[in-house]
Design an enzyme around this catalytic site. Sequence first.
Site, PDB file in Angstrom:
ATOM      1  N   GLY A 267       0.811  -1.218   0.000  1.00  0.00           N
ATOM      2  CA  GLY A 267       0.000   0.000   0.000  1.00  0.00           C
ATOM      3  C   GLY A 267       0.840   1.262   0.000  1.00  0.00           C
ATOM      4  O   GLY A 267       0.535   2.233  -0.701  1.00  0.00           O
ATOM      5  N   CYS A 268       1.909   1.251   0.775  1.00  0.00           N
ATOM      6  CA  CYS A 268       2.782   2.432   0.857  1.00  0.00           C
ATOM      7  C   CYS A 268       3.540   2.648  -0.449  1.00  0.00           C
ATOM      8  O   CYS A 268       3.755   3.778  -0.862  1.00  0.00           O
ATOM      9  CB  CYS A 268       3.735   2.299   2.039  1.00  0.00           C
ATOM     10  SG  CYS A 268       2.850   2.274   3.618  1.00  0.00           S
ATOM     11  N   THR A 269       3.919   1.561  -1.087  1.00  0.00           N
ATOM     12  CA  THR A 269       4.585   1.674  -2.382  1.00  0.00           C
ATOM     13  C   THR A 269       3.623   2.250  -3.407  1.00  0.00           C
ATOM     14  O   THR A 269       3.986   3.163  -4.174  1.00  0.00           O
ATOM     15  CB  THR A 269       5.128   0.310  -2.841  1.00  0.00           C
ATOM     16  OG1 THR A 269       6.083  -0.146  -1.867  1.00  0.00           O
ATOM     17  CG2 THR A 269       5.786   0.398  -4.202  1.00  0.00           C
TER      18      THR A 269
END
Length: 160
Positions: free
Chosen positions: A54-56
Site C-alpha cells: 500500500g505504501c509503495t
Amino acid sequence: MNFFQSREKQGIGVGAVAPDFELNDQNGNLVRLSTFRGSKNVVVFFYPRASSPGCTAEACSFRDQFEDFVDAGAEVIGISTDPVDAQAAFASHNRLPFTLLSDTNGDVTKAFGVPNWMGMLPGRTTYVIDRDGVVQHVFNSQMKVHNHVKEALETLKRLS
C-alpha cells in the site's frame, strides 16, 4: 467512515497551525517544516511502512504526479517511522523524487495526531499545509491510497 478508515479521533484539523518538526531525510540531512513557511505549500503524507504494498502504491502515485505538485509550487514530504536506511532504499528502489523523513520515535506522527489503524499500525494521513503553515486539508484513509494524491492536488488548485 468505513471499516478501512481509522475509528480513532482525528489529529490536527483544517485551520490548525501545523506543528513544526525537524527530522532526518533519506540522505541523513535534517529537514525542518518551518523552512518552507512563506515560500511554499507543503504536502505531508504519513504512511505506515516503507516498501509495503500500500505504501509503495501511494508513494508511486505521488511520484507519478510529482510534476503537478512542482507546478503547483508545493513541496512533497513523506513521513514514516522507518529508519533512514529503509527510507533511502525505498526512495532509490522506487525512484521517488521527493523527501522521505524518518520519524523513528513517532514524535512527529503523534504531534500531528495521525491515528493508528486498527490500533496496531501507524496510519495513512495526508495534510496540505499552506505557505503560512496552516493546515488546509486532511485526508485519512488506509485503503484509498491514490485518493491522497487526488485530494492534495485538488486542494492545491484551490489555494492558487
